[in-house]
Design an enzyme around this catalytic site. Sequence first.
Site, mmCIF file in Angstrom:
data_model
loop_
_atom_site.group_PDB
_atom_site.id
_atom_site.type_symbol
_atom_site.label_atom_id
_atom_site.label_comp_id
_atom_site.label_asym_id
_atom_site.label_seq_id
_atom_site.Cartn_x
_atom_site.Cartn_y
_atom_site.Cartn_z
ATOM 1 C CG HIS A 65 -1.927 1.076 1.262
ATOM 2 N ND1 HIS A 65 -2.917 1.120 2.214
ATOM 3 C CD2 HIS A 65 -2.111 2.175 0.487
ATOM 4 C CE1 HIS A 65 -3.670 2.188 2.011
ATOM 5 N NE2 HIS A 65 -3.186 2.849 0.968
ATOM 6 C CG HIS A 67 -0.740 6.625 -2.116
ATOM 7 N ND1 HIS A 67 -1.896 6.604 -2.875
ATOM 8 C CD2 HIS A 67 -1.067 6.083 -0.918
ATOM 9 C CE1 HIS A 67 -2.882 6.080 -2.163
ATOM 10 N NE2 HIS A 67 -2.402 5.744 -0.973
ATOM 11 C CG ASN A 99 -4.381 7.910 -5.235
ATOM 12 O OD1 ASN A 99 -3.563 6.994 -5.232
ATOM 13 N ND2 ASN A 99 -4.623 8.635 -4.159
ATOM 14 C CG HIS A 241 -6.116 3.071 5.197
ATOM 15 N ND1 HIS A 241 -7.478 2.931 5.084
ATOM 16 C CD2 HIS A 241 -5.702 3.768 4.089
ATOM 17 C CE1 HIS A 241 -7.869 3.504 3.969
ATOM 18 N NE2 HIS A 241 -6.818 4.019 3.352
ATOM 19 C CG ASP A 314 -2.171 5.297 3.156
ATOM 20 O OD1 ASP A 314 -2.012 5.475 1.931
ATOM 21 O OD2 ASP A 314 -3.070 5.862 3.813
#
Length: 450
Positions: A65, A67, A99, A241, A314
């Site tokens: 996970h 980004h 994203n 999360h 995250d």
Amino acid sequence: MTADLLIHNALIVNEGARFRGWVAVTGGFISAVGRDDAPQELLQGAAETVDAQGRFLLPGAIDEHVHFRDPGLTHKADMACETAAAAAGGVTSFIDMPNTIPQSTTRAAVADKMHRAAAVATANYGFYIGATNDNIDELTAADFSTIAGVKLFLGSSTGNMLVDSNQTIRRIFEDVDALIAVHAESEAIIAENRSRFKAERGDNLPVELHPLIRSRRACFEATKAAVEMARATGARLHVLHISTADELALFTPGAVESKRITAETCPQYLLFDDGDYAERGARVKCNPAIKSPLDRAALLEAVATGRIDCVATDHAPHLLAEKQGNALTAVSGMPMIQFSLPAMLTLADEGAFTIEKVVETMAHNPARLYGIVGRGFIRQGCYADLALVERADTVVSDADVLSRCGWTPLAGIMLRYRVASTWLNGRRVWDGHRVDPTVRGMALRYCRKP
């Protein structure tokens, strides 16, 4: 007996066991694992030998996970610098979220990310395909032996990929034969909370209100709805999360292989609580919000008992300038990948859970859950993704950060472990001081059991 690499005199932690032993590596794969002293013929015949001096040798962590902001948001981060941070933290594989700009909601966009990673990543790489209100055909046509799964936002976050069509959500759960990873927060409840606080206090809401705006109820109701739909449809659901004690009742302890509904939490929910907003401000602002000490305690216990299956970061870098502001204006998200493994080992040292549990939730279970081929274990025949970790009290500072964003929410905190070396597919990518930028990761492959 020969090998390209022999790591010996190590305290190996793998599959629930802890033992003094050695690992031989040939052609990028683990060719042998043994207990006690390494055979003399290996010590003499290996091209390179590393005396671990009794330090922990762990399978490289798999962060399912992250980004990494690449493409389109590379002023914050990109795959090159974030995988360098991963290597320095003992993380050898990552799965990146959709994203970005453009959003990875088509097979072609995912393929573009794969090409970029192949050129620059110093970690093994995988990607989700993102769900939208109108891309069901892309999801059903995707090859999930090369794509990790579907990311479904049931609450808005950076990039706003919120899927709010109940009909679409139902179709995804019924028709997509893949792991569905969800961000579960109720947008309606969040909007209601936001409106109420603005009416009471105006627009300049302090960061301390973030966990009341993005409330425990917003998390519980969305997670409950996702779990109920997964049970009704038989979908393979992974809720990301988890941040509240309330949500934990929706999940069961036990072996991850026996579950179709699983849960993840992140180090920030295990390290911090809402008392930390006063000192750290928006540095600890993330979605879902960090909540109360009772939530933190319940999450620590859930990791220890197996109710939480995976710990991922995250990892969400933003520039510090973007983190300025209040509960409504400061962006949410924080970089965590460089210090996640040392932080979890520190929590283990404090008695929250065992080091074996750290390895299980950060390496074994991500590999099992996603069906990642050949990774996540110290086994003969697996890729040689390894982290050598040593006990060393270290106060974290922003100056240590390899991510482009240049800061960490852990600044000023003492961690009791550091990563001394990381090997990626048998090559040393981190030597305790620098990352070798010539080392390249490989694309993750997935083979899921029904």
